[in-house]
Design an enzyme around this catalytic site. Structure first.
Site, PDB file in Angstrom:
ATOM      1  N   LYS A  13     -19.334   9.141 -23.421  1.00 16.45           N
ATOM      2  CA  LYS A  13     -18.660   7.851 -23.169  1.00 16.45           C
ATOM      3  C   LYS A  13     -19.608   6.678 -23.414  1.00 16.45           C
ATOM      4  O   LYS A  13     -19.264   5.717 -24.083  1.00 16.45           O
ATOM      5  CB  LYS A  13     -18.176   7.761 -21.703  1.00 16.45           C
ATOM      6  CG  LYS A  13     -17.240   8.858 -21.267  1.00 16.45           C
ATOM      7  CD  LYS A  13     -16.775   8.646 -19.840  1.00 16.45           C
ATOM      8  CE  LYS A  13     -17.822   8.917 -18.782  1.00 16.45           C
ATOM      9  NZ  LYS A  13     -18.176  10.328 -18.580  1.00 16.45           N
ATOM     10  N   ARG A  85     -12.066   6.328 -12.322  1.00 16.17           N
ATOM     11  CA  ARG A  85     -12.269   7.774 -12.231  1.00 16.17           C
ATOM     12  C   ARG A  85     -11.433   8.422 -11.146  1.00 16.17           C
ATOM     13  O   ARG A  85     -11.521   9.632 -10.939  1.00 16.17           O
ATOM     14  CB  ARG A  85     -13.731   8.078 -11.942  1.00 16.17           C
ATOM     15  CG  ARG A  85     -14.559   7.989 -13.162  1.00 16.17           C
ATOM     16  CD  ARG A  85     -15.893   8.647 -12.924  1.00 16.17           C
ATOM     17  NE  ARG A  85     -16.802   8.134 -13.909  1.00 16.17           N
ATOM     18  CZ  ARG A  85     -18.024   8.529 -14.061  1.00 16.17           C
ATOM     19  NH1 ARG A  85     -18.516   9.455 -13.273  1.00 16.17           N
ATOM     20  NH2 ARG A  85     -18.783   8.008 -14.990  1.00 16.17           N
ATOM     21  N   ARG A 118     -30.022  16.037 -22.794  1.00  7.69           N
ATOM     22  CA  ARG A 118     -29.711  14.617 -22.663  1.00  7.69           C
ATOM     23  C   ARG A 118     -30.877  13.889 -21.989  1.00  7.69           C
ATOM     24  O   ARG A 118     -31.449  14.379 -21.023  1.00  7.69           O
ATOM     25  CB  ARG A 118     -28.447  14.434 -21.839  1.00  7.69           C
ATOM     26  CG  ARG A 118     -28.100  12.971 -21.642  1.00  7.69           C
ATOM     27  CD  ARG A 118     -26.661  12.826 -21.306  1.00  7.69           C
ATOM     28  NE  ARG A 118     -26.458  12.635 -19.897  1.00  7.69           N
ATOM     29  CZ  ARG A 118     -25.397  12.002 -19.393  1.00  7.69           C
ATOM     30  NH1 ARG A 118     -24.463  11.530 -20.201  1.00  7.69           N
ATOM     31  NH2 ARG A 118     -25.255  11.861 -18.103  1.00  7.69           N
ATOM     32  N   ARG A 151     -31.992  12.379 -16.132  1.00 12.90           N
ATOM     33  CA  ARG A 151     -31.418  11.866 -14.884  1.00 12.90           C
ATOM     34  C   ARG A 151     -31.402  12.962 -13.818  1.00 12.90           C
ATOM     35  O   ARG A 151     -31.136  14.105 -14.141  1.00 12.90           O
ATOM     36  CB  ARG A 151     -29.982  11.389 -15.133  1.00 12.90           C
ATOM     37  CG  ARG A 151     -29.907   9.948 -15.545  1.00 12.90           C
ATOM     38  CD  ARG A 151     -28.556   9.587 -16.067  1.00 12.90           C
ATOM     39  NE  ARG A 151     -27.427  10.023 -15.236  1.00 12.90           N
ATOM     40  CZ  ARG A 151     -26.161   9.758 -15.522  1.00 12.90           C
ATOM     41  NH1 ARG A 151     -25.864   9.057 -16.603  1.00 12.90           N
ATOM     42  NH2 ARG A 151     -25.199  10.166 -14.736  1.00 12.90           N
ATOM     43  N   ARG A 162     -20.509  17.709 -10.289  1.00 10.34           N
ATOM     44  CA  ARG A 162     -19.832  16.600 -10.979  1.00 10.34           C
ATOM     45  C   ARG A 162     -18.582  17.099 -11.699  1.00 10.34           C
ATOM     46  O   ARG A 162     -17.576  16.401 -11.784  1.00 10.34           O
ATOM     47  CB  ARG A 162     -20.799  15.908 -11.948  1.00 10.34           C
ATOM     48  CG  ARG A 162     -21.874  15.123 -11.207  1.00 10.34           C
ATOM     49  CD  ARG A 162     -22.990  14.688 -12.108  1.00 10.34           C
ATOM     50  NE  ARG A 162     -22.579  13.708 -13.096  1.00 10.34           N
ATOM     51  CZ  ARG A 162     -23.318  13.388 -14.151  1.00 10.34           C
ATOM     52  NH1 ARG A 162     -24.473  13.971 -14.367  1.00 10.34           N
ATOM     53  NH2 ARG A 162     -22.884  12.483 -15.005  1.00 10.34           N
TER      54      ARG A 162
HETATM   55  P1  AMP Z   1     -22.092   8.127 -14.987  1.00  6.16           P
HETATM   56  O1  AMP Z   1     -23.323   7.395 -15.379  1.00  6.16           O
HETATM   57  O2  AMP Z   1     -20.860   7.456 -15.501  1.00  6.16           O
HETATM   58  O3  AMP Z   1     -22.153   9.582 -15.300  1.00  6.16           O
HETATM   59  O4  AMP Z   1     -22.006   8.017 -13.370  1.00  6.16           O
HETATM   60  C1  AMP Z   1     -23.055   8.496 -12.554  1.00  6.16           C
HETATM   61  C2  AMP Z   1     -22.626   8.485 -11.108  1.00  6.16           C
HETATM   62  O5  AMP Z   1     -22.257   7.161 -10.695  1.00  6.16           O
HETATM   63  C3  AMP Z   1     -21.405   9.336 -10.781  1.00  6.16           C
HETATM   64  O6  AMP Z   1     -21.723  10.709 -10.598  1.00  6.16           O
HETATM   65  C4  AMP Z   1     -20.926   8.668  -9.495  1.00  6.16           C
HETATM   66  O7  AMP Z   1     -21.747   9.013  -8.394  1.00  6.16           O
HETATM   67  C5  AMP Z   1     -21.147   7.198  -9.812  1.00  6.16           C
HETATM   68  N1  AMP Z   1     -19.970   6.607 -10.502  1.00  6.16           N
HETATM   69  C6  AMP Z   1     -19.910   6.180 -11.792  1.00  6.16           C
HETATM   70  N2  AMP Z   1     -18.674   5.691 -12.091  1.00  6.16           N
HETATM   71  C7  AMP Z   1     -17.952   5.829 -10.957  1.00  6.16           C
HETATM   72  C8  AMP Z   1     -16.601   5.526 -10.612  1.00  6.16           C
HETATM   73  N3  AMP Z   1     -15.737   4.975 -11.494  1.00  6.16           N
HETATM   74  N4  AMP Z   1     -16.199   5.803  -9.335  1.00  6.16           N
HETATM   75  C9  AMP Z   1     -17.030   6.325  -8.423  1.00  6.16           C
HETATM   76  N5  AMP Z   1     -18.315   6.651  -8.683  1.00  6.16           N
HETATM   77  C10 AMP Z   1     -18.779   6.406  -9.934  1.00  6.16           C
END
Ligand code: AMP
Length: 204
Positions: A13, A85, A118, A151, A162
């Site tokens: 994404k 989400r 990654r 990460r 996740r």
């Molecule tokens: P990402 O970088 O998009 O993979 O997000 C990393 C982490 O941020 C996720 O595992 C959640 O803990 C938090 N997070 C990101 N986007 C959301 C969202 N829309 N709603 C809730 N938590 C989020």
């Protein structure tokens, strides 16, 4: 115009969002990146949400929705990378009237393999893949020169968690937008350039 890019963890994404921003001057918002930054800076919000991020859990809707609303206020061309989400988040931003939702479809086993390779940069979280999207100089971000790291939540046991959450909370969001007829599915199991070209076709 507001476009949302959704997909399972590690589906690419962020990469598609970054490319669209560069070519079409969208304002891109990744709640994940913003939330991680809050944790890094040790703000009050950061302290409240650290446990969710580090365990791979979703941050409660009210924090994320508020952050998104504040950040995109007044912006005309927006890409939401990884938002909404949960169906709760989708309903909470109904008034913003998303124009299009792009879903990057990648099988779970492929994504799990991707996680091992990654990397993100320490400063701003720019994404790389050691094989498919490597940096020009080993271990260093092309864009800001900071060090590339893995990460914490990309470690296998957290990735499993996740995925569980993705199936339970985010798959219903896909159905929600399918019903609203604004969902487009892109085969995310291709090389990054092909995925980007497909996403571009949809926007055009
Ligand atoms: P990402 O970088 O998009 O993979 O997000 C990393 C982490 O941020 C996720 O595992 C959640 O803990 C938090 N997070 C990101 N986007 C959301 C969202 N829309 N709603 C809730 N938590 C989020």
């Amino acid at each position: 115009m507001i476009i949302s890019i959704l997909g399972p963890p590690g589906s690419g994404k962020g990469t598609v969002a970054e490319q669209l921003c560069q070519e079409y001057s969208f304002f891109s918002l990744s709640p994940g990146r913003l939330l991680r930054e809050e944790v890094k800076q040790g703000t009050t919000l950061g302290k409240n949400i650290k446990k969710y991020i580090e365990s791979g859990d979703l941050v409660p809707d009210q924090f994320v929705v508020e952050l998104v609303r504040l950040t995109i206020k007044g912006k005309k061309k927006v890409i939401l990378d990884g938002f909404p989400r949960t169906v709760g988040q989708a309903k909470a931003i109904e008034d913003l009237k998303l124009n299009q939702v792009i879903y990057l479809d990648v099988p779970e086993n492929i994504v799990i393999e991707r996680f091992a390779e990654r990397r993100v940069c320490k400063e701003q979280g720019h994404g790389y893949h050691l094989k498919y999207l490597p940096p020009k100089k080993k271990g260093i971000c092309d864009k800001d020169g900071s060090k590339l790291i893995q990460r914490k939540d990309d470690k296998p046991e957290i990735v499993k968690e996740r995925f569980k959450i993705f199936h339970a909370e985010s798959e219903p969001v896909i159905k929600y937008y399918k019903k609203k007829k604004i969902l487009c599915i892109v085969d995310g199991n291709k090389n990054p350039e092909e995925v980007y070209q497909e996403a571009k076709k949809i926007l055009k």
